[in-house]
Design a protein around this motif. Structure first.
Motif, mmCIF file in Angstrom:
data_model
loop_
_atom_site.group_PDB
_atom_site.id
_atom_site.type_symbol
_atom_site.label_atom_id
_atom_site.label_comp_id
_atom_site.label_asym_id
_atom_site.label_seq_id
_atom_site.Cartn_x
_atom_site.Cartn_y
_atom_site.Cartn_z
ATOM 1 N N HIS A 42 45.664 45.614 -48.949
ATOM 2 C CA HIS A 42 45.385 44.328 -48.280
ATOM 3 C C HIS A 42 44.844 43.303 -49.277
ATOM 4 C CE1 HIS A 42 45.764 46.564 -44.471
ATOM 5 N NE2 HIS A 42 45.999 45.391 -43.941
ATOM 6 N N LEU A 45 47.632 41.957 -51.539
ATOM 7 C CA LEU A 45 48.527 41.009 -50.862
ATOM 8 C C LEU A 45 47.836 39.671 -50.612
ATOM 9 C CD1 LEU A 45 50.487 43.460 -48.583
ATOM 10 C CD2 LEU A 45 51.441 41.976 -50.305
ATOM 11 N N SER A 111 42.911 43.028 -37.942
ATOM 12 C CA SER A 111 44.366 43.184 -38.072
ATOM 13 C C SER A 111 44.909 42.138 -39.027
ATOM 14 C CB SER A 111 45.012 42.990 -36.693
ATOM 15 O OG SER A 111 46.383 42.682 -36.829
ATOM 16 N N MET A 113 47.221 40.309 -38.607
ATOM 17 C CA MET A 113 47.605 39.069 -37.916
ATOM 18 C C MET A 113 46.484 38.019 -37.988
ATOM 19 S SD MET A 113 47.439 40.198 -33.900
ATOM 20 C CE MET A 113 48.365 38.817 -33.265
ATOM 21 N N ARG A 119 49.355 32.980 -42.510
ATOM 22 C CA ARG A 119 49.801 31.910 -41.601
ATOM 23 C C ARG A 119 49.964 30.604 -42.369
ATOM 24 N NH1 ARG A 119 51.812 34.506 -38.335
ATOM 25 N NH2 ARG A 119 49.982 35.570 -37.585
ATOM 26 N N ARG A 200 58.972 41.327 -43.461
ATOM 27 C CA ARG A 200 58.655 41.570 -42.037
ATOM 28 C C ARG A 200 59.279 42.883 -41.566
ATOM 29 N NH1 ARG A 200 56.731 36.685 -39.918
ATOM 30 N NH2 ARG A 200 57.794 34.809 -40.613
ATOM 31 N N HIS A 203 57.561 45.848 -43.132
ATOM 32 C CA HIS A 203 56.233 46.015 -42.529
ATOM 33 C C HIS A 203 56.397 46.782 -41.213
ATOM 34 C CE1 HIS A 203 52.905 44.310 -39.893
ATOM 35 N NE2 HIS A 203 52.192 44.815 -40.877
ATOM 36 N N GLY A 219 44.999 44.802 -33.771
ATOM 37 C CA GLY A 219 44.820 43.406 -33.350
ATOM 38 C C GLY A 219 45.063 43.234 -31.853
ATOM 39 N N GLY A 220 45.444 44.328 -31.171
ATOM 40 C CA GLY A 220 45.555 44.286 -29.708
ATOM 41 C C GLY A 220 46.961 44.093 -29.158
ATOM 42 N N THR A 221 47.986 44.056 -30.021
ATOM 43 C CA THR A 221 49.335 43.795 -29.490
ATOM 44 C C THR A 221 50.168 45.073 -29.424
ATOM 45 O OG1 THR A 221 50.477 43.429 -31.607
ATOM 46 C CG2 THR A 221 49.293 41.551 -30.659
ATOM 47 N N TYR A 226 54.888 41.543 -29.856
ATOM 48 C CA TYR A 226 54.530 40.702 -30.989
ATOM 49 C C TYR A 226 55.405 40.881 -32.225
ATOM 50 C CZ TYR A 226 51.888 38.010 -34.279
ATOM 51 O OH TYR A 226 51.564 37.077 -35.218
HETATM 52 C C1 HEM Z 1 48.803 51.209 -42.000
HETATM 53 C C2 HEM Z 1 49.047 49.952 -42.306
HETATM 54 C C3 HEM Z 1 49.347 48.870 -41.331
HETATM 55 C C4 HEM Z 1 49.618 48.937 -40.000
HETATM 56 C C5 HEM Z 1 49.711 50.194 -39.119
HETATM 57 C C6 HEM Z 1 49.829 47.595 -39.540
HETATM 58 C C7 HEM Z 1 50.096 47.257 -38.234
HETATM 59 C C8 HEM Z 1 50.241 45.976 -37.769
HETATM 60 C C9 HEM Z 1 50.438 45.622 -36.379
HETATM 61 C C10 HEM Z 1 50.564 46.612 -35.226
HETATM 62 C C11 HEM Z 1 50.504 44.282 -36.311
HETATM 63 C C12 HEM Z 1 50.649 43.448 -35.047
HETATM 64 C C13 HEM Z 1 49.322 42.847 -34.659
HETATM 65 C C14 HEM Z 1 48.307 43.890 -34.166
HETATM 66 O O1 HEM Z 1 48.272 44.166 -32.956
HETATM 67 O O2 HEM Z 1 47.536 44.378 -35.007
HETATM 68 C C15 HEM Z 1 50.371 43.774 -37.659
HETATM 69 C C16 HEM Z 1 50.430 42.440 -38.025
HETATM 70 C C17 HEM Z 1 50.325 41.989 -39.318
HETATM 71 N N1 HEM Z 1 50.046 42.741 -40.451
HETATM 72 FE FE1 HEM Z 1 49.988 44.737 -40.540
HETATM 73 N N2 HEM Z 1 49.729 46.728 -40.598
HETATM 74 C C18 HEM Z 1 49.409 47.467 -41.705
HETATM 75 C C19 HEM Z 1 49.203 46.985 -42.991
HETATM 76 C C20 HEM Z 1 49.237 45.666 -43.344
HETATM 77 C C21 HEM Z 1 48.961 45.171 -44.673
HETATM 78 C C22 HEM Z 1 48.600 45.999 -45.910
HETATM 79 C C23 HEM Z 1 49.083 43.827 -44.623
HETATM 80 C C24 HEM Z 1 48.872 42.901 -45.777
HETATM 81 C C25 HEM Z 1 48.293 41.743 -45.718
HETATM 82 C C26 HEM Z 1 49.464 43.476 -43.265
HETATM 83 C C27 HEM Z 1 49.687 42.216 -42.801
HETATM 84 C C28 HEM Z 1 49.994 41.892 -41.510
HETATM 85 C C29 HEM Z 1 50.246 40.551 -41.073
HETATM 86 C C30 HEM Z 1 50.270 39.303 -41.962
HETATM 87 C C31 HEM Z 1 50.471 40.612 -39.712
HETATM 88 C C32 HEM Z 1 50.866 39.448 -38.817
HETATM 89 C C33 HEM Z 1 52.381 39.312 -38.893
HETATM 90 C C34 HEM Z 1 52.909 38.082 -38.173
HETATM 91 O O3 HEM Z 1 52.155 37.392 -37.500
HETATM 92 O O4 HEM Z 1 54.104 37.807 -38.322
HETATM 93 N N3 HEM Z 1 49.561 44.626 -42.525
HETATM 94 N N4 HEM Z 1 50.207 44.827 -38.520
#
Ligand code: HEM
Length: 260
Positions: A42, A45, A111, A113, A119, A200, A203, A219-221, A226
Motif C-alpha cells: 500500500h 502504491l 480500505s 477505496m 481518486r 483494476r 486488483h 470498506g463495506g462493499t 462496487y
Molecule cells: C489483500 C489485498 C486487498 C484486498 C482483499 C482488497 C480488496 C478491496 C475491495 C473489496 C475493495 C472494494 C471496497 C471495499 O469494500 O473495501 C477495494 C477497493 C480498492 N482498493 Fe483494494 N484490496 C487489496 C489491496 C489493495 C492495495 C495494495 C491497494 C493499493 C493502494 C488497493 C487499492 C484499492 C483502491 C484504490 C480501491 C478503490 C477502487 C475504486 O474505487 O475504483 N487495494 N479493495
C-alpha cells in the motif's frame, strides 16, 4: 513539495531521502508477520500515486502550451508506472488467503477505496467527465471539493490540442507519420486508459484470490455493488470508439452503438 538544502552539513543519502520519516511510517496494527507485506505494498502504491499526480500537473501545462514532445515523453512514463503498479498484485498474492484471513478482521473500516490520491489521479485525468452520475456523486460526497480542484483535466488539455490543430482523431491516424506527435499523444492517452483498466482487473483478480468474490470488503462493499461497476470506467472512451470508425471506414462491419 519541499526542497532539501544540499549545503546542510548533514546532507547525505538518509537526509536527502528523509528516510527516518519515510521508514517510520511502517506500523502494523496486528503482530501477524504477513501484515508487513500488506502495508508495504500500500505504501509503495501511494508513493507512485503521488508521483503520477506530480507528473500529471506538468503534462497538463505542457499540453496547454502545445509542447507535445515533452508531454508525450512524460505520458509514456505514466503508462510505465501503471504497468509497474499492476505488478504489485502478484507480489501481494504471495500472502496466502489463509494468512490474510488471520489478520484482516483487525483492518475493518480501512480500505483502498479511501485513498484520496487514487481518486485524485482519476479526477485529474477526468473520470468524472466520462463516468456515470453515481461516480460523480460518490466522489463529491466522499471528497467534497476534489473535482473543483481540477478545473482543467488531462482530458480537457488533450482535446484542446486537437481542437487547436483543427484535426480529427481519424485524420491523425490516417496521417500518422506526418502528424506524428498528435498520433503519439493519442496512443499514449490510450495506453494510460488501457493500463488503468488492467490495474483494476488485476486488483479484482487478486481480491478474488484473497477474500473470494462474495465477501464484503473492509470498506463495506460487495463486489457486484462496487468493484465490478468500476470496470466500466474509461478516461478516453473516444479513443476506443473511434477505432470502430477506422474499421468501418475500411469496409469492416461494426455494430450500432449500444450493441457492445
Ligand atoms: C489483500 C489485498 C486487498 C484486498 C482483499 C482488497 C480488496 C478491496 C475491495 C473489496 C475493495 C472494494 C471496497 C471495499 O469494500 O473495501 C477495494 C477497493 C480498492 N482498493 Fe483494494 N484490496 C487489496 C489491496 C489493495 C492495495 C495494495 C491497494 C493499493 C493502494 C488497493 C487499492 C484499492 C483502491 C484504490 C480501491 C478503490 C477502487 C475504486 O474505487 O475504483 N487495494 N479493495
Amino acid at each position: 513539495m519541499t526542497t532539501a538544502e544540499s549545503g546542510d552539513q548533514r546532507f547525505d543519502y538518509v537526509h536527502h531521502l528523509q528516510l527516518d520519516t519515510l521508514l517510520s511510517a511502517m506500523r502494523q496494527v496486528t503482530p501477524h508477520p504477513e501484515e508487513h507485506l500488506f502495508v508495504t505494498v500500500h505504501h509503495v502504491l501511494e508513493l507512485w500515486f503521488k508521483h503520477v499526480l506530480f507528473d500529471l500537473d506538468r503534462i497538463i501545462a505542457l499540453l496547454q502550451a502545445d509542447e507535445l514532445a515533452q508531454a508525450n515523453w512524460l505520458l509514456r512514463r505514466i503508462a510505465e508506472i501503471l504497468k509497474l503498479a499492476e505488478a504489485h498484485w502478484t507480489v501481494l498474492e504471495t500472502m496466502s488467503a489463509a494468512d490474510f484471513a488471520e489478520f484482516r478482521g483487525n483492518l475493518t473500516g480501512a480500505s483502498g477505496m479511501q485513498s484520496r490520491q487514487f481518486r485524485q489521479v482519476e479526477v485529474m485525468i477526468g473520470l468524472h467527465q466520462t463516468a456515470d452520475d453515481v461516480y460523480r456523486q460518490r466522489t463529491e460526497t466522499l471528497w467534497p471539493g476534489l473535482i473543483a480542484e481540477y478545473p482543467v483535466t488531462l482530458r480537457d488539455a488533450f482535446f484542446g490540442v486537437y481542437e487547436r490543430a483543427g484535426v480529427s482523431l481519424l485524420d491523425v491516424y490516417r496521417d500518422r507519420w506526418t502528424r506524428n506527435e498528435l498520433f503519439q499523444l493519442a496512443e499514449n492517452a490510450f495506453e494510460i486508459d488501457r493500463r488503468f483498466q488492467s490495474w483494476r482487473h488485476n486488483h479484482i483478480l487478486m481480491v478474488r484470490r484473497q477474500i473470494g468474490i462474495r465477501a464484503r470488503g473492509t470498506g463495506g462493499t460487495f463486489f457486484k455493488d462496487y468493484l465490478a461497476s468500476t470496470t466500466a470506467y474509461y478516461f478516453f472512451p473516444e479513443l476506443f470508439e473511434f477505432r470502430n470508425e477506422l474499421t468501418a471506414a475500411s469496409g469492416g462491419e461494426v455494430m450500432e452503438k449500444g450493441g457492445d
